[in-house]
Motif scaffolding. Structure first.
Motif, PDB file in Angstrom:
ATOM      1  N   GLY A   1       0.698  -1.162   0.075  1.00  0.00           N
ATOM      2  CA  GLY A   1      -0.023   0.079  -0.010  1.00  0.00           C
ATOM      3  C   GLY A   1       0.859   1.152   0.130  1.00  0.00           C
ATOM      4  N   ASN A   2       0.341   2.343   0.847  1.00  0.00           N
ATOM      5  CA  ASN A   2       0.904   3.593   0.700  1.00  0.00           C
ATOM      6  C   ASN A   2       2.345   3.648   0.895  1.00  0.00           C
ATOM      7  N   TRP A   3       2.889   3.038   1.930  1.00  0.00           N
ATOM      8  CA  TRP A   3       4.243   3.251   2.636  1.00  0.00           C
ATOM      9  C   TRP A   3       5.194   2.785   1.414  1.00  0.00           C
ATOM     10  N   VAL A   4       5.027   1.616   1.044  1.00  0.00           N
ATOM     11  CA  VAL A   4       5.999   0.935   0.020  1.00  0.00           C
ATOM     12  C   VAL A   4       5.800   1.798  -1.289  1.00  0.00           C
ATOM     13  N   THR A   5       4.721   1.841  -1.792  1.00  0.00           N
ATOM     14  CA  THR A   5       4.521   2.693  -3.025  1.00  0.00           C
ATOM     15  C   THR A   5       5.445   4.379  -2.866  1.00  0.00           C
ATOM     16  N   SER A   6       5.059   4.741  -1.985  1.00  0.00           N
ATOM     17  CA  SER A   6       5.727   6.115  -1.463  1.00  0.00           C
ATOM     18  C   SER A   6       7.157   6.048  -1.580  1.00  0.00           C
ATOM     19  N   LEU A   7       7.598   5.026  -0.608  1.00  0.00           N
ATOM     20  CA  LEU A   7       8.974   4.772  -0.528  1.00  0.00           C
ATOM     21  C   LEU A   7       9.862   4.748  -1.786  1.00  0.00           C
ATOM     22  N   ILE A   8       9.303   3.841  -2.615  1.00  0.00           N
ATOM     23  CA  ILE A   8       9.799   3.512  -4.119  1.00  0.00           C
ATOM     24  C   ILE A   8       9.685   4.665  -5.052  1.00  0.00           C
ATOM     25  N   LYS A   9       8.433   5.112  -5.363  1.00  0.00           N
ATOM     26  CA  LYS A   9       7.993   5.844  -6.374  1.00  0.00           C
ATOM     27  C   LYS A   9       7.330   7.128  -6.112  1.00  0.00           C
ATOM     28  N   SER A  10       6.336   6.917  -5.438  1.00  0.00           N
ATOM     29  CA  SER A  10       5.362   8.173  -5.193  1.00  0.00           C
ATOM     30  C   SER A  10       6.090   9.671  -4.976  1.00  0.00           C
ATOM     31  N   LYS A  11       6.982   9.476  -4.033  1.00  0.00           N
ATOM     32  CA  LYS A  11       7.652  10.931  -3.554  1.00  0.00           C
ATOM     33  C   LYS A  11       8.584  11.412  -4.846  1.00  0.00           C
ATOM     34  N   THR A  12       9.408  10.766  -5.439  1.00  0.00           N
ATOM     35  CA  THR A  12      10.369  11.129  -6.303  1.00  0.00           C
ATOM     36  C   THR A  12       9.777  10.998  -7.731  1.00  0.00           C
ATOM     37  N   LEU A  13       9.009   9.985  -8.253  1.00  0.00           N
ATOM     38  CA  LEU A  13       8.712   9.745  -9.383  1.00  0.00           C
ATOM     39  C   LEU A  13       9.917   9.259 -10.496  1.00  0.00           C
ATOM     40  N   PHE A  14      11.019   9.034  -9.708  1.00  0.00           N
ATOM     41  CA  PHE A  14      12.249   8.563 -10.670  1.00  0.00           C
ATOM     42  C   PHE A  14      12.812   9.553 -11.352  1.00  0.00           C
ATOM     43  N   VAL A  15      12.401  10.885 -11.072  1.00  0.00           N
ATOM     44  CA  VAL A  15      13.170  12.134 -12.009  1.00  0.00           C
ATOM     45  C   VAL A  15      14.578  12.123 -11.776  1.00  0.00           C
ATOM     46  N   TRP A  16      15.293  11.534 -10.627  1.00  0.00           N
ATOM     47  CA  TRP A  16      16.677  11.380 -10.549  1.00  0.00           C
ATOM     48  C   TRP A  16      17.171  10.305 -11.804  1.00  0.00           C
ATOM     49  N   LEU A  17      16.392   9.425 -12.151  1.00  0.00           N
ATOM     50  CA  LEU A  17      16.905   8.643 -13.483  1.00  0.00           C
ATOM     51  C   LEU A  17      16.799   9.389 -14.683  1.00  0.00           C
ATOM     52  N   ALA A  18      15.782  10.211 -14.777  1.00  0.00           N
ATOM     53  CA  ALA A  18      15.786  10.894 -16.095  1.00  0.00           C
ATOM     54  C   ALA A  18      16.920  11.849 -16.013  1.00  0.00           C
ATOM     55  N   GLN A  19      17.397  12.488 -15.187  1.00  0.00           N
ATOM     56  CA  GLN A  19      18.678  13.379 -15.008  1.00  0.00           C
ATOM     57  C   GLN A  19      19.797  12.603 -15.268  1.00  0.00           C
ATOM     58  N   GLN A  20      19.727  11.395 -14.582  1.00  0.00           N
ATOM     59  CA  GLN A  20      20.866  10.441 -14.888  1.00  0.00           C
ATOM     60  C   GLN A  20      21.252   9.968 -16.109  1.00  0.00           C
ATOM     61  N   THR A  21      20.152   9.786 -17.042  1.00  0.00           N
ATOM     62  CA  THR A  21      20.095   9.134 -18.485  1.00  0.00           C
ATOM     63  C   THR A  21      20.696  10.315 -19.306  1.00  0.00           C
ATOM     64  N   THR A  22      20.228  11.461 -19.016  1.00  0.00           N
ATOM     65  CA  THR A  22      20.323  12.538 -20.006  1.00  0.00           C
ATOM     66  C   THR A  22      21.923  13.320 -19.431  1.00  0.00           C
ATOM     67  N   ARG A  23      22.502  13.059 -18.455  1.00  0.00           N
ATOM     68  CA  ARG A  23      23.495  13.578 -17.744  1.00  0.00           C
ATOM     69  C   ARG A  23      23.414  14.828 -17.321  1.00  0.00           C
ATOM     70  N   TYR A  24      22.020  15.041 -16.889  1.00  0.00           N
ATOM     71  CA  TYR A  24      22.062  16.319 -16.053  1.00  0.00           C
ATOM     72  C   TYR A  24      21.708  16.285 -14.663  1.00  0.00           C
ATOM     73  N   SER A  25      22.245  15.350 -14.293  1.00  0.00           N
ATOM     74  CA  SER A  25      22.318  15.176 -12.588  1.00  0.00           C
ATOM     75  C   SER A  25      23.051  15.816 -12.003  1.00  0.00           C
TER      76      SER A  25
END
Length: 361
Positions: free
Chosen positions: A337-361
């Motif tokens: 439920g909420n805790w696991v979903t928030s911990l993994i995805k809901s808070k950040t929505l993996f935007v760090w991954l987009a920045q890493q991919t484009t080397r804008y981190s």
């Protein structure tokens, strides 16, 4: 193409190949990378300032001193040994990787022009802010996430989600999880209509009527049905490699079995015809195999790796930064439920991954 599959494949090859011997061209029909994982929230709210982290330029994709350039243009056709762009350019190739991804309906149809993308975001935020009765057509992952996000940021709006199947999502996921997602949305105040369909009325409208006769108030109707593969340009190249749905047929090596017998075309990302859900999480495995097998082919060796599919299906459905539902297809199928979903995805929505991919981190 400028999606994650194209970028990661190009980067993997760039790191391994000698710039004196090889050139790598990444063709993109837009000058920025779209991180679709976060875009529903971006289109609803400016909270978290996610837009600039989700829409990154492509000028840093390749490392300095390594082979690689981004070529901007729309692919109109492919032929043996060449790719044709809409501006008349013809790009020759020894190896071709098809990674042209998916086109989405509704708010996720992000404009290709840089000057239009910010305007698009502002317009959709205004649409959602002004609407009182929002009807979402299609209860797959996109539709269910949009409904949950809307009710988090606009708890007093009326949100209706209409889905053609008897449960939300699709049969990849067990009935228990699908019912859990439905129950969650209802607890947020979403009106869920199942086993029914509706179409977008001509504006202006005040309601939509489903095929079974339900009349639902609506001053904003949002289509969120499944995406369409960007593979039309391949029909004149080799129609045998396309399924009726537009997916690209691949071997376990992710090489495309051309009718000509040639062995220099590969595919990765959403476009591949593989029995799995189309998700960003699958992309690194695809691109790792494509890179390894192209490098092996260059050296005159057989395919180095084969794709066996993801070890399990995973789905994380945020409903704002603190709520949501998660499914992991291991053991008997684990639902969180909420805790696991928030911990993994809901808070950040993996935007760090987009920045890493484009080397804008």
């Amino acid at each position: 193409m400028s999606g994650s599959a194209g970028i990661l494949t190009a980067q993997g090859l760039s790191k391994a190949l000698n710039p004196a011997e090889w050139s790598i061209q990444l063709v993109s029909n837009r000058q920025f990378h779209v991180h679709y994982v976060s875009m529903l929230r971006v289109l609803i709210t400016d909270e978290g300032d996610l837009a600039p982290k989700s829409l990154n330029p492509l000028d840093k994709v390749f490392e300095s001193g390594k082979p690689g350039e981004v070529v901007f243009g729309e692919v109109v056709s492919v032929e043996d040994g060449a790719v044709n762009l809409d501006d008349g350019k013809k790009l020759s190739y020894d190896y071709l990787v098809i990674a042209s991804g998916t086109t989405w309906a509704g708010p996720l149809t992000i404009p290709k022009a840089v000057e239009e993308k910010d305007k698009w975001i502002v317009e959709w935020r205004e649409k959602f802010a002004k609407a009182n009765d929002v009807v979402i057509l299609g209860g797959g992952a996109v539709g269910t996430e949009l409904a949950g996000e809307l009710k988090h940021y606009y708890p007093n709006k009326h949100v209706t989600l209409i889905h053609a199947e008897e449960e939300l999502l699709n049969a990849t996921y067990p009935p228990k999880f699908r019912k859990t997602v439905t129950a969650n949305l209802k607890s947020y105040g979403v009106n869920v209509i199942l086993d029914d369909k509706a179409t977008i009325s001509t504006e202006p409208y005040t309601s939509v009527t489903t095929e079974k006769g339900q009349n639902v108030a609506a001053d904003l109707v949002v289509p969120t049905w499944g995406g369409r593969r960007n593979t039309e340009y391949l029909k004149s190249f080799d129609s045998t490699i396309l399924t009726p749905e537009g997916n690209v047929r691949v071997l376990p090596s992710l090489r495309v079995p051309l009718s000509s017998g040639k062995t220099n075309v590969y595919a990765a990302g959403d476009v591949i015809n593989w029995d799995e859900q189309k998700q960003l999480a699958k992309v690194p495995a695809h691109t790792g195999i494509v890179v390894a097998n192209i490098l092996a082919s260059i050296q005159g060796k057989p395919a180095a790796k084969t794709y066996k599919g993801a070890p399990m299906e995973v789905l994380l459905l945020p409903a704002g930064p603190t709520k949501g539902a998660a499914y992991f297809g291991i053991l008997w199928g684990l639902i969180f439920g909420n805790w696991v979903t928030s911990l993994i995805k809901s808070k950040t929505l993996f935007v760090w991954l987009a920045q890493q991919t484009t080397r804008y981190s």
